[in-house]
Design a protein around this motif. Sequence first.
Motif, PDB file in Angstrom:
ATOM      1  N   ASN A  96     -16.817 -20.884  20.963  1.00 22.38           N
ATOM      2  CA  ASN A  96     -15.687 -22.200  21.244  1.00 22.38           C
ATOM      3  C   ASN A  96     -14.784 -22.548  19.648  1.00 22.38           C
ATOM      4  O   ASN A  96     -15.351 -22.347  18.809  1.00 22.38           O
ATOM      5  N   ASN A  97     -13.760 -22.716  19.725  1.00 18.48           N
ATOM      6  CA  ASN A  97     -13.360 -23.371  18.560  1.00 18.48           C
ATOM      7  C   ASN A  97     -13.087 -22.526  17.280  1.00 18.48           C
ATOM      8  O   ASN A  97     -12.639 -22.355  16.662  1.00 18.48           O
ATOM      9  N   LEU A  98     -12.485 -21.141  18.092  1.00 19.72           N
ATOM     10  CA  LEU A  98     -12.201 -19.433  17.373  1.00 19.72           C
ATOM     11  C   LEU A  98     -11.138 -20.345  15.970  1.00 19.72           C
ATOM     12  O   LEU A  98     -10.070 -20.744  16.597  1.00 19.72           O
ATOM     13  N   GLY A  99     -11.507 -19.951  15.078  1.00 18.49           N
ATOM     14  CA  GLY A  99     -10.275 -19.968  13.892  1.00 18.49           C
ATOM     15  C   GLY A  99      -9.992 -21.340  13.527  1.00 18.49           C
ATOM     16  O   GLY A  99      -8.469 -21.407  12.716  1.00 18.49           O
ATOM     17  N   ILE A 100     -11.039 -22.592  13.610  1.00 16.38           N
ATOM     18  CA  ILE A 100     -10.760 -23.748  13.654  1.00 16.38           C
ATOM     19  C   ILE A 100     -11.359 -24.041  12.207  1.00 16.38           C
ATOM     20  O   ILE A 100     -12.789 -23.779  12.124  1.00 16.38           O
ATOM     21  N   PRO A 101     -11.010 -24.769  11.188  1.00 16.22           N
ATOM     22  CA  PRO A 101     -12.268 -24.890   9.710  1.00 16.22           C
ATOM     23  C   PRO A 101     -13.148 -26.101  10.837  1.00 16.22           C
ATOM     24  O   PRO A 101     -13.005 -27.219  11.622  1.00 16.22           O
ATOM     25  N   ASP A 114     -12.479 -29.085   7.200  1.00 20.81           N
ATOM     26  CA  ASP A 114     -11.869 -30.396   8.133  1.00 20.81           C
ATOM     27  C   ASP A 114     -11.212 -29.696   9.493  1.00 20.81           C
ATOM     28  O   ASP A 114     -10.080 -29.028   9.127  1.00 20.81           O
ATOM     29  N   PRO A 115     -11.044 -30.190  11.074  1.00 26.85           N
ATOM     30  CA  PRO A 115     -10.438 -29.375  11.762  1.00 26.85           C
ATOM     31  C   PRO A 115      -8.818 -29.777  11.444  1.00 26.85           C
ATOM     32  O   PRO A 115      -7.581 -28.499  11.886  1.00 26.85           O
ATOM     33  N   ASP A 116      -8.304 -30.713  10.873  1.00 26.14           N
ATOM     34  CA  ASP A 116      -6.943 -31.390  11.106  1.00 26.14           C
ATOM     35  C   ASP A 116      -6.094 -30.887   9.717  1.00 26.14           C
ATOM     36  O   ASP A 116      -4.731 -31.130   9.346  1.00 26.14           O
ATOM     37  N   ARG A 117      -6.975 -30.155   8.892  1.00 23.14           N
ATOM     38  CA  ARG A 117      -7.275 -30.175   7.212  1.00 23.14           C
ATOM     39  C   ARG A 117      -7.313 -28.815   6.879  1.00 23.14           C
ATOM     40  O   ARG A 117      -8.122 -27.955   6.241  1.00 23.14           O
ATOM     41  N   GLN A 118      -5.720 -27.564   7.019  1.00 24.85           N
ATOM     42  CA  GLN A 118      -6.169 -26.046   6.659  1.00 24.85           C
ATOM     43  C   GLN A 118      -6.397 -26.010   5.198  1.00 24.85           C
ATOM     44  O   GLN A 118      -7.023 -25.320   4.664  1.00 24.85           O
TER      45      GLN A 118
END
Length: 548
Positions: free
Chosen positions: A241-246, A277-281
């Motif tokens: 799950n969550n490929l590519g997500i910080p 953080d998932p919301d901050r690349q």
Amino acid sequence: MSLTLVKNGILYDPKNGIDGQVSDLWLEDSKVVSAPVDSAKRPVRTIDATGLVVMPGGIDMHCHIAGPKVNTARKMIPEDKRAAPDIRRTSFSRSGTTGSVPSTFSTGYLYAGMGYTTAFDAAIPPISARHAHEELQDTPILDKGFYLLMGNNHYLMKQIAKGEIERAKTYVSWLLNAAKGYAVKLVNPGGVEVWKTTGGNIFGLDETVEHFDVTPRSIVRNLASIVGELKLPHPVHIHCNNLGIPGNADSTLETMKALEGSRGHLTHIQFHSYGGDPDRQSTFYSRVLELAEYVNTHRNITVDVGQVMFGETVSMTGDGPLGYFLHKVTGRKWFSGDTEMESGCGIVPITYRNKSMVHSLQWAIGLEWYLLMNDPWRIAMTTDHPNGASFLAYPEIIALLMDRSRRADMLGTLPDRLKQKCQLPELDREYSLYEIAIITRAAPARILGLPNKGHLAIGADADVTIYEPQNDIQTMFELPKYVIQGGKIVVEDSELRSSHIGKLLHTSPSYDEQNIDDIKTWFEEHYTIQFRNYPVDDHFLDRHEIVG
Ligand SMILES: [Zn+2]
């Protein structure tokens, strides 16, 4: 009987502990054989390999070369096709297009020209198996097979929720037989189903998949255990799950734990090793150190890398919500597919830039995996072709692994802040030819459970690549002097000389016919896709091998 002698080569055959010893290699028809005792028995063909490096043929254990999403990607990128050189027809070969997603014919010729003789497509929906087989039949030279998508399969999720594990096991066996697949593949387990029904996704291993009452953890645990009980040659093949997500390293680690000691293969692990953080690349950083430490100390886990290289390519994935995410971050055109009741897909062209902090980190993180895994037998070279890069990037990746100054030169062109976000600049390990032979041949063969591939002992398939040593490692691996597949010399003096259709590799686990009837009834009651649409006709079995 056609007897071939490869004379005096410098052999690298890690499975048999051969590390650069000079030796002869005898091939008869499609197998490696012992030297004939009868001296009157002369080889029909002798290849003088004096001073040349001899390895088993390369094995790509995770690529995307057939099936509906590969075909859709080909249609989506006319601009890429226009810019790339075509392959011209010859007396023995067909024409084809190249670029990020080559046509079927080109795929076979390009792999063979690079010394690869076996490849597996990693994501085929069972209902599309016929299409995938048709394409594979048109992909010359390689021996090949594919993995079947089962991580968002309605029937399996329902059986797991009810604790009907025997029934789930029967269905997995039947499906592999019906679709002539090789292994069980999970893609974003549970998450693709949520995307298809609500446009959402699943983020934690213990989140419930709406309408199905399962979690990613229960899907991973049960399918890993079913694959083990069925004694399939390859363990469950997992795209987490969550490929590519910080920050996705958390769910990757939880997926490893969800195996509960069963064997599992985590694919394109590079894409799943991120902190932040998932919301901050901008918070993105490498967490390879701790994940590699976990894999190093847990022998039930194997990985392939999914290396990113800079340039143009196309991302294509069974992970529908990931396709949408990539479309949002890149602004590029997007295709989304829904395969009723069993999977989905997303396709987005992508350009990896060395000026981008995220892309540079992805490049570094892939290399960190190779350099931080203590045991090369549990890691395989992949680019997740074409997702991280084309399979044609393998020679360049080999050069980067064998030469730390080459890595340092490349690091010099990347954003400066990279140094604070990963360990790569401090890693000075350099791979030997022996270790390269492991991660491109012997290890993928072992991880796949292919007893006749990835080595050169008597009885092995006569898949052999012969390289001319050169100062430039990349050139050496780009242009092998000879390539032999299934005993046939396909490349000679670095040019394609002949073409044939290789074998289909699939499994055939046994199951009880009687138990199929109630599964069939369930399908008839619940879905428009008819149960009878699955089985693949026997004409696909002209040249095949059942493994396991
Ligand atoms: Zn893949």
